[in-house]
Design a protein around this motif. Structure first.
Motif, PDB file in Angstrom:
ATOM      1  N   MET A   1       0.817  -1.187   0.000  1.00 21.66           N
ATOM      2  CA  MET A   1       0.000   0.000   0.000  1.00 21.66           C
ATOM      3  C   MET A   1       0.861   1.250   0.000  1.00 21.66           C
ATOM      4  N   GLN A   2       1.852   1.248   0.840  1.00 19.74           N
ATOM      5  CA  GLN A   2       2.718   2.411   0.930  1.00 19.74           C
ATOM      6  C   GLN A   2       3.444   2.649  -0.397  1.00 19.74           C
ATOM      7  N   HIS A   3       3.769   1.561  -1.100  1.00 25.05           N
ATOM      8  CA  HIS A   3       4.489   1.666  -2.363  1.00 25.05           C
ATOM      9  C   HIS A   3       3.587   1.409  -3.569  1.00 25.05           C
ATOM     10  N   GLN A   4       2.308   1.419  -3.341  1.00 31.37           N
ATOM     11  CA  GLN A   4       1.280   1.286  -4.378  1.00 31.37           C
ATOM     12  C   GLN A   4       1.371  -0.041  -5.130  1.00 31.37           C
ATOM     13  N   PHE A   5       1.558  -1.131  -4.386  1.00 30.86           N
ATOM     14  CA  PHE A   5       1.554  -2.468  -4.956  1.00 30.86           C
ATOM     15  C   PHE A   5       0.242  -3.194  -4.634  1.00 30.86           C
ATOM     16  N   GLU A   6      -0.789  -2.451  -4.286  1.00 26.87           N
ATOM     17  CA  GLU A   6      -2.051  -3.090  -3.939  1.00 26.87           C
ATOM     18  C   GLU A   6      -2.730  -3.671  -5.182  1.00 26.87           C
ATOM     19  N   GLY A   7      -3.596  -4.642  -4.950  1.00 26.18           N
ATOM     20  CA  GLY A   7      -4.330  -5.277  -6.031  1.00 26.18           C
ATOM     21  C   GLY A   7      -5.423  -4.377  -6.589  1.00 26.18           C
ATOM     22  N   GLU A   8      -5.899  -4.734  -7.756  1.00 27.13           N
ATOM     23  CA  GLU A   8      -6.906  -3.929  -8.450  1.00 27.13           C
ATOM     24  C   GLU A   8      -8.197  -3.792  -7.649  1.00 27.13           C
ATOM     25  N   LEU A   9      -8.648  -4.864  -7.016  1.00 27.94           N
ATOM     26  CA  LEU A   9      -9.895  -4.801  -6.255  1.00 27.94           C
ATOM     27  C   LEU A   9      -9.800  -3.788  -5.127  1.00 27.94           C
ATOM     28  N   LEU A  10      -8.675  -3.761  -4.436  1.00 22.19           N
ATOM     29  CA  LEU A  10      -8.513  -2.783  -3.362  1.00 22.19           C
ATOM     30  C   LEU A  10      -8.475  -1.363  -3.911  1.00 22.19           C
ATOM     31  N   LYS A  11      -7.879  -1.181  -5.074  1.00 20.47           N
ATOM     32  CA  LYS A  11      -7.875   0.151  -5.687  1.00 20.47           C
ATOM     33  C   LYS A  11      -9.293   0.630  -5.951  1.00 20.47           C
ATOM     34  N   GLU A  12     -10.155  -0.313  -6.342  1.00 18.63           N
ATOM     35  CA  GLU A  12     -11.539   0.034  -6.667  1.00 18.63           C
ATOM     36  C   GLU A  12     -12.407   0.235  -5.430  1.00 18.63           C
ATOM     37  N   THR A  13     -12.179  -0.572  -4.388  1.00 22.11           N
ATOM     38  CA  THR A  13     -13.102  -0.575  -3.259  1.00 22.11           C
ATOM     39  C   THR A  13     -12.603   0.161  -2.018  1.00 22.11           C
ATOM     40  N   ALA A  14     -11.326   0.424  -1.942  1.00 20.49           N
ATOM     41  CA  ALA A  14     -10.783   0.996  -0.708  1.00 20.49           C
ATOM     42  C   ALA A  14      -9.832   2.154  -0.978  1.00 20.49           C
ATOM     43  N   ASN A  15     -10.082   2.896  -2.029  1.00 20.78           N
ATOM     44  CA  ASN A  15      -9.161   3.960  -2.425  1.00 20.78           C
ATOM     45  C   ASN A  15      -8.945   4.992  -1.317  1.00 20.78           C
ATOM     46  N   GLU A  16     -10.011   5.374  -0.631  1.00 23.61           N
ATOM     47  CA  GLU A  16      -9.883   6.378   0.434  1.00 23.61           C
ATOM     48  C   GLU A  16      -9.004   5.845   1.577  1.00 23.61           C
ATOM     49  N   ASP A  17      -9.193   4.588   1.937  1.00 28.41           N
ATOM     50  CA  ASP A  17      -8.382   3.996   3.001  1.00 28.41           C
ATOM     51  C   ASP A  17      -6.946   3.779   2.545  1.00 28.41           C
ATOM     52  N   LEU A  18      -6.731   3.441   1.282  1.00 30.36           N
ATOM     53  CA  LEU A  18      -5.369   3.321   0.759  1.00 30.36           C
ATOM     54  C   LEU A  18      -4.637   4.652   0.907  1.00 30.36           C
ATOM     55  N   GLN A  19      -5.346   5.730   0.598  1.00 24.09           N
ATOM     56  CA  GLN A  19      -4.740   7.056   0.738  1.00 24.09           C
ATOM     57  C   GLN A  19      -4.448   7.366   2.202  1.00 24.09           C
ATOM     58  N   ALA A  20      -5.324   6.921   3.100  1.00 24.16           N
ATOM     59  CA  ALA A  20      -5.087   7.139   4.531  1.00 24.16           C
ATOM     60  C   ALA A  20      -3.824   6.409   4.987  1.00 24.16           C
ATOM     61  N   VAL A  21      -3.582   5.216   4.450  1.00 21.86           N
ATOM     62  CA  VAL A  21      -2.352   4.493   4.784  1.00 21.86           C
ATOM     63  C   VAL A  21      -1.156   5.259   4.246  1.00 21.86           C
ATOM     64  N   ARG A  22      -1.246   5.719   3.016  1.00 23.24           N
ATOM     65  CA  ARG A  22      -0.128   6.474   2.426  1.00 23.24           C
ATOM     66  C   ARG A  22       0.150   7.754   3.210  1.00 23.24           C
ATOM     67  N   ASN A  23      -0.907   8.360   3.750  1.00 27.42           N
ATOM     68  CA  ASN A  23      -0.753   9.583   4.549  1.00 27.42           C
ATOM     69  C   ASN A  23      -0.394   9.276   6.002  1.00 27.42           C
ATOM     70  N   GLU A  24      -0.342   7.978   6.329  1.00 26.71           N
ATOM     71  CA  GLU A  24      -0.018   7.506   7.666  1.00 26.71           C
ATOM     72  C   GLU A  24      -1.026   7.937   8.718  1.00 26.71           C
ATOM     73  N   THR A  25      -2.289   8.053   8.297  1.00 28.51           N
ATOM     74  CA  THR A  25      -3.357   8.313   9.255  1.00 28.51           C
ATOM     75  C   THR A  25      -4.126   7.035   9.572  1.00 28.51           C
ATOM     76  N   MET A  26      -3.825   5.957   8.874  1.00 27.44           N
ATOM     77  CA  MET A  26      -4.362   4.630   9.143  1.00 27.44           C
ATOM     78  C   MET A  26      -3.207   3.644   9.017  1.00 27.44           C
ATOM     79  N   SER A  27      -3.117   2.711   9.947  1.00 23.30           N
ATOM     80  CA  SER A  27      -2.041   1.723   9.872  1.00 23.30           C
ATOM     81  C   SER A  27      -2.406   0.619   8.886  1.00 23.30           C
ATOM     82  N   GLY A  28      -1.390  -0.106   8.446  1.00 18.80           N
ATOM     83  CA  GLY A  28      -1.632  -1.250   7.577  1.00 18.80           C
ATOM     84  C   GLY A  28      -2.493  -2.292   8.256  1.00 18.80           C
ATOM     85  N   ILE A  29      -2.282  -2.479   9.551  1.00 18.23           N
ATOM     86  CA  ILE A  29      -3.084  -3.435  10.312  1.00 18.23           C
ATOM     87  C   ILE A  29      -4.548  -3.005  10.307  1.00 18.23           C
TER      88      ILE A  29
END
Length: 109
Positions: A1-29
């Protein structure tokens, strides 16, 4: 997620949360519990990185993680809660293993 290696389904369904991980406002866990039912599957990562992830986590990750805990977290291993500071400390290990894999210095077959 941090390096944008997430799968296509996550890109489609969890884009806002992926961005939160990249911004370090949500942990990977937190992300995996919320978006993946706490399970890590092949669909969660891109096809590009899956061979590395699959082999590295199967063969090397627990050893690398254990050594990191012993060397860097010796005072708090039982109280360890994944913080961004801890992630950044361990990130080098995984990034280095991935680079070795790409350079064919780490054989995972």
């Amino acid at each position: 997620m941090q390096h944008q290696f997430e799968g296509e389904l996550l890109k489609e369904t969890a884009n806002e949360d992926l961005q939160a991980v990249r911004n370090e406002t949500m942990s990977g866990i937190e992300f995996f519990i919320k978006n993946c039912d706490g399970k890590f599957t092949e669909e969660d990562v891109s096809e590009e990185i899956f061979p590395f992830v699959n082999a590295y986590y199967e063969r090397y990750y627990l050893t690398d993680y254990g050594l990191w805990v012993i060397d860097d977290l010796i005072e708090v291993p039982f109280g360890f809660i994944g913080t961004w500071e801890n992630y950044h400390d361990f990130e080098y290990t995984i990034d280095h293993a991935y680079q070795d894999y790409k350079d064919q210095k780490l054989y995972l077959n």
